[in-house]
Write a protein that holds these residues in place. Sequence first.
Motif, PDB file in Angstrom:
ATOM      1  N   TYR A 184       0.903  -1.205  -0.207  1.00  0.00           N
ATOM      2  CA  TYR A 184      -0.227   0.270   0.336  1.00  0.00           C
ATOM      3  C   TYR A 184       0.942   1.200   0.068  1.00  0.00           C
ATOM      4  O   TYR A 184       1.845   1.581   0.609  1.00  0.00           O
ATOM      5  N   ASN A 185       0.169   2.105  -0.970  1.00  0.00           N
ATOM      6  CA  ASN A 185       1.218   3.155  -0.981  1.00  0.00           C
ATOM      7  C   ASN A 185       1.369   4.361   0.060  1.00  0.00           C
ATOM      8  O   ASN A 185       2.639   5.516   0.491  1.00  0.00           O
ATOM      9  N   ARG A 186       0.521   4.375   1.836  1.00  0.00           N
ATOM     10  CA  ARG A 186       0.304   4.392   2.592  1.00  0.00           C
ATOM     11  C   ARG A 186       0.574   4.752   3.742  1.00  0.00           C
ATOM     12  O   ARG A 186       0.586   5.368   4.661  1.00  0.00           O
ATOM     13  N   ILE A 187       1.077   3.234   3.534  1.00  0.00           N
ATOM     14  CA  ILE A 187       1.636   2.600   4.283  1.00  0.00           C
ATOM     15  C   ILE A 187       2.911   3.164   5.347  1.00  0.00           C
ATOM     16  O   ILE A 187       4.439   3.410   4.228  1.00  0.00           O
ATOM     17  N   THR A 188       2.652   2.958   6.094  1.00  0.00           N
ATOM     18  CA  THR A 188       4.372   4.005   7.296  1.00  0.00           C
ATOM     19  C   THR A 188       4.991   2.361   7.812  1.00  0.00           C
ATOM     20  O   THR A 188       4.327   1.582   8.332  1.00  0.00           O
ATOM     21  N   ASP A 189       5.733   2.704   7.653  1.00  0.00           N
ATOM     22  CA  ASP A 189       6.806   1.941   8.606  1.00  0.00           C
ATOM     23  C   ASP A 189       7.350   2.276  10.184  1.00  0.00           C
ATOM     24  O   ASP A 189       8.873   1.334  10.798  1.00  0.00           O
ATOM     25  N   ALA A 190       7.208   2.721  10.433  1.00  0.00           N
ATOM     26  CA  ALA A 190       7.248   3.024  12.154  1.00  0.00           C
ATOM     27  C   ALA A 190       6.345   1.527  12.171  1.00  0.00           C
ATOM     28  O   ALA A 190       6.046   1.441  12.470  1.00  0.00           O
ATOM     29  N   ARG A 191       7.718   2.272  13.620  1.00  0.00           N
ATOM     30  CA  ARG A 191       7.028   1.031  14.734  1.00  0.00           C
ATOM     31  C   ARG A 191       5.792   2.010  15.356  1.00  0.00           C
ATOM     32  O   ARG A 191       6.150   2.725  15.657  1.00  0.00           O
TER      33      ARG A 191
END
Length: 471
Positions: A184-191
Motif C-alpha cells: 500500500y502506497n500510504r503504509i508507514t514503516d514506523a514501529r
Amino acid sequence: MRTRRTLGLGVVAALAALALAAPVSAQETVQRQGTEVPIAGLAAAGVDEPITRGEVISRAKTWLTANNGGPVPYDMGGWFGGYRADCSGFVSMAWKLGSSRTTESLPAVSQRIAKNDLLPGDVLGKLGPGTGGPAGHVVIFEAWANDARTAYTGIEQAGSPGHTVRRTIPYPYFGDSSYLPWRYNRITDARPVDRVSDVNSDGFGDLIGVDANGELFGYNNATLVSGDRSPFTGETWRNAGGDWSAVTTLASGDVTGDGYADLVGVEGNSLVVYANGALVSPGGKPYGGVTWRYDGAWSGVSHVAVADVTGDGFGDLVAVERSGVLVVYANGSKVNPGGKPFGGETYRMGQGWGGVKHLGVADLNRDGFGDLVAVDGNGELFGYNNATLVSGDRKPFTGETWRIRNSNWSAVKQFSVMDASGDGYADIIAVEPDGKLAMYANGSLVNPGGIPYTNRTWSAAGDWSGVRTLA
C-alpha cells in the motif's frame, strides 16, 4: 483467572517447521469481484490516510472475531462494517481505504515489491487488469513462518473455509506462482508508538536499574554498535549521589507520549512519575526529579508495569495489588488537569495475581498494544495477549494466551520486558540465579506454536545479583 501455568528460563525448544495448512483449490479460494464502491455510512475520519503496519494487522484481525465472536463470513455480494465481505474488500478495510476496492483496482493505491521486502501489512495476490471474475485473490502478509521464507502467516477473506482466516501459507500461495507481493502506497514503516524502556527514543529498549547503594543508573542499548550485537555492554549514565533505595518496584514506559521512556515507581505509600527530561537536563541525564506524585495506599502494590495498553500512544499503568487484583490505569494526559497521566483505575480484572513473582507489559506481537508477561507462583512463564480490540468491554487482559509448562523462572532475581533487539517484538531481560544478566529474544515468529522466550539468546559476564530493581 488462573496464573499458575507458564513457560520458563531453562527451556530450550528445537525450532521446527510450522505445519502448513492443506492447500485448497483455486475455485474455492478466489472470488468474483464486485464493483468498486465508495464507503457509505462509515466514519470517514482517517480513510485514505497514512497507516502503520501495526494498525493494518490489528484491523485485519478484528474480522477474525467480529461476527458475534466468530469470523466474518465470506460473501462476494455482501457487506460487513461498510466494506465488501470478499478478499479485496477485506484488504480495503485493513488498509482503511475510502472505497471498497477490487483486485483490479487495488494496484491504483499500491506498488509491486520484492519478496524479501515483504513486511507486515503488505499483501500477496493476483492484482491488476484482467484479474476480475474467478481469477483474482489477495491475502495480507503478517510475518514469515520460517527462516527459509518458504511459508508465511497470512490473514485473508477466503472462499474456503468461507470466512476470515489466519493461517500458514506456502509462499507465494499454495503452489500458485502467479501471486506477487504488493505494498500500500500510504503504509508507514514506523514501529508502534509505545516505548517501553526506550530511554533515548532510538527504537531499542535500554536498561535502567537501582544498584545496591541506591543509585539509579542506565545502560543504553548497544545492539547497533557492539561487534557481536550485544545489547548492554557498559554503563551510559548514573545519577550519582541519589538514593532510590526506598523505591520498592520500578517500571519504565512512555507516559508523556513524546517517544522517550519515563520512570514510574512505588516509594513508600506514593506512586512517583519521573518524566524523562534527557533533552533538557544538564548532561542529557534522564530522571532528574519527580514530575508527578500520587499519595495514597500504593505500598499495597506488589508489581507495576508501564506500556501502551490502550493503543493511543501513551503508556498506561498496570499494577498488581497485594490482594491479588490486576488493575489498569489508562493514561489520561490529554484530558486530566495539568496533563497528569493517571487519574483513576480504568479496569479491575479479578483475583488470582497475588502469587505472581515477576510481571512485565510490552508489545509481544507488534500490533501496537501492550501484552502481559509474568512468572507465576510455580515458576512458570506465561502471557496474556492484549484483547482490547476483540473483548466486548475493551478489557485488555481477558485470558491466558500461552504458557511454558514445567519451566522454572522462580529463582530469577530481576525481570524486565522490552524490545531490546529493535525488531518490534518485546524480549525479556533477566538477572538469573547466578547473577548473570541474560536476554531471551522473543522468537515467536520462528518457535513452534508461536510461543516466545523458549531460549536464552545472550548473557553477560559479571554479577548483577546486587541490583535492587530493574526496569
